[in-house]
Design a protein around this motif. Structure first.
Motif, PDB file in Angstrom:
ATOM      1  N   CYS A 165       7.712   3.795  55.698  1.00 35.16           N
ATOM      2  CA  CYS A 165       7.811   5.115  55.493  1.00 35.16           C
ATOM      3  C   CYS A 165       7.650   6.011  56.606  1.00 35.16           C
ATOM      4  O   CYS A 165       7.064   6.363  55.075  1.00 35.16           O
ATOM      5  N   CYS A 212       5.349   2.044  46.595  1.00 37.35           N
ATOM      6  CA  CYS A 212       6.341   2.340  47.387  1.00 37.35           C
ATOM      7  C   CYS A 212       5.713   0.536  48.012  1.00 37.35           C
ATOM      8  O   CYS A 212       4.612   1.089  48.955  1.00 37.35           O
ATOM      9  N   CYS A 240      13.688   4.265  45.665  1.00 36.99           N
ATOM     10  CA  CYS A 240      14.113   4.726  46.078  1.00 36.99           C
ATOM     11  C   CYS A 240      14.473   5.900  46.127  1.00 36.99           C
ATOM     12  O   CYS A 240      15.782   6.073  46.597  1.00 36.99           O
ATOM     13  N   CYS A 295       7.146   7.117  45.901  1.00 36.63           N
ATOM     14  CA  CYS A 295       6.500   6.717  47.350  1.00 36.63           C
ATOM     15  C   CYS A 295       5.053   5.765  46.907  1.00 36.63           C
ATOM     16  O   CYS A 295       4.425   5.288  46.947  1.00 36.63           O
ATOM     17  N   GLY A 346       8.427   8.285  53.177  1.00 32.62           N
ATOM     18  CA  GLY A 346       6.960   8.184  52.236  1.00 32.62           C
ATOM     19  C   GLY A 346       5.988   8.822  52.128  1.00 32.62           C
ATOM     20  O   GLY A 346       5.448   9.419  51.382  1.00 32.62           O
TER      21      GLY A 346
HETATM   22 FE1  SF4 Z   1      11.391   5.395  49.387  1.00 36.08          FE
HETATM   23 FE2  SF4 Z   1      10.087   5.048  51.515  1.00 36.08          FE
HETATM   24 FE3  SF4 Z   1       9.424   6.487  49.426  1.00 36.08          FE
HETATM   25 FE4  SF4 Z   1       9.489   4.094  49.244  1.00 36.08          FE
HETATM   26  S1  SF4 Z   1       8.344   5.034  50.639  1.00 36.08           S
HETATM   27  S2  SF4 Z   1      10.136   5.386  47.960  1.00 36.08           S
HETATM   28  S3  SF4 Z   1      11.129   3.989  50.796  1.00 36.08           S
HETATM   29  S4  SF4 Z   1      11.380   7.568  50.771  1.00 36.08           S
END
Ligand code: SF4
Length: 213
Positions: A205, A199, A189, A196, A208
């Motif tokens: 999230c 992720c 992150c 994202c 994201g």
């Molecule tokens: Fe960060 Fe959320 Fe993106 Fe994952 S989904 S990298 S936790 S902003």
């Protein structure tokens, strides 16, 4: 806002991805670790690790650093930012340890924060890393990850973030959560281009999901 249960779940997923998450500051004693943490403000652990072997050899104890002249310390720390102030802080900190705490690094947050150059974050890192006392030091990565995952409100200050994490996570997870969130912020992150799309926390999230739309 992410519930306590989901916050625990998020930390578990982070720890599965980064089981090796831990501090990267290298030090042989409590005193030297404290110096390393003070020196690491606004610079990388790697830069600190490059200079500390010479610094630690030259000043093995609080008593030796307490009587040092700033002109002798500066050449040992000048490779990092804010070196002049940091040099002054570590000498003053060593003096405080000698004069107020009998030459030993204290083991409570309240006492640690009485040392020059030591704020709440530095105290929390020392408590957790050296004394295994549960604490959550909130740095830039912990702040960003907590906000993106909506563990805390977007306008939360560092103290609110720390207290909210302490409320949502069981005490025995605090130290691990601190390490995991730092690694998550460094490698998954990231500040500019968080990863994202791949992720494992995407489904929980909000930030994201906005970003991958
Ligand atoms: Fe960060 Fe959320 Fe993106 Fe994952 S989904 S990298 S936790 S902003």
């Amino acid at each position: 806002m992410l519930s306590g249960k989901d916050t625990v779940k998020a930390i578990t997923i982070m720890s599965e991805k980064f089981p090796e998450a831990r501090t990267s500051l290298e030090a042989d004693t409590d005193f030297h670790f404290l110096l390393a943490v003070i020196l690491s403000a606004q610079t990388t652990d790697k830069a600190v690790n490059l200079l500390t072997p010479r610094l630690f050899d030259t000043y093995p104890t609080p008593a030796t650093l307490a009587v040092a002249e700033i002109e002798d310390v500066i050449p040992l720390v000048h490779s990092i930012g804010l070196y002049r102030n940091k040099g002054k802080y570590i000498i003053a900190c060593a003096k405080d340890i000698v004069h107020k705490f009998g030459g030993q690094v204290p083991r409570t947050r309240q006492e640690l924060m009485q040392l020059a150059g030591v704020g709440r974050k530095t105290a929390d890192v020392v408590l957790a890393e050296r004394f295994n006392i549960p604490a959550i030091a909130v740095d830039t990565h912990v702040t960003r990850v907590s906000k993106r995952l909506r563990i805390v409100p977007q306008k939360a200050d560092v103290l609110t973030i720390e207290k909210t994490l302490m409320k949502k996570l069981p005490k025995d997870l605090w130290i691990k959560a601190h390490h995991c969130m730092i690694f998550w912020g460094r490698y998954q992150c990231t500040a500019r281009n968080p990863h994202c799309a791949d992720c494992p926390l995407l489904s929980m999230c909000a930030e994201g999901q906005k970003r991958v739309k």
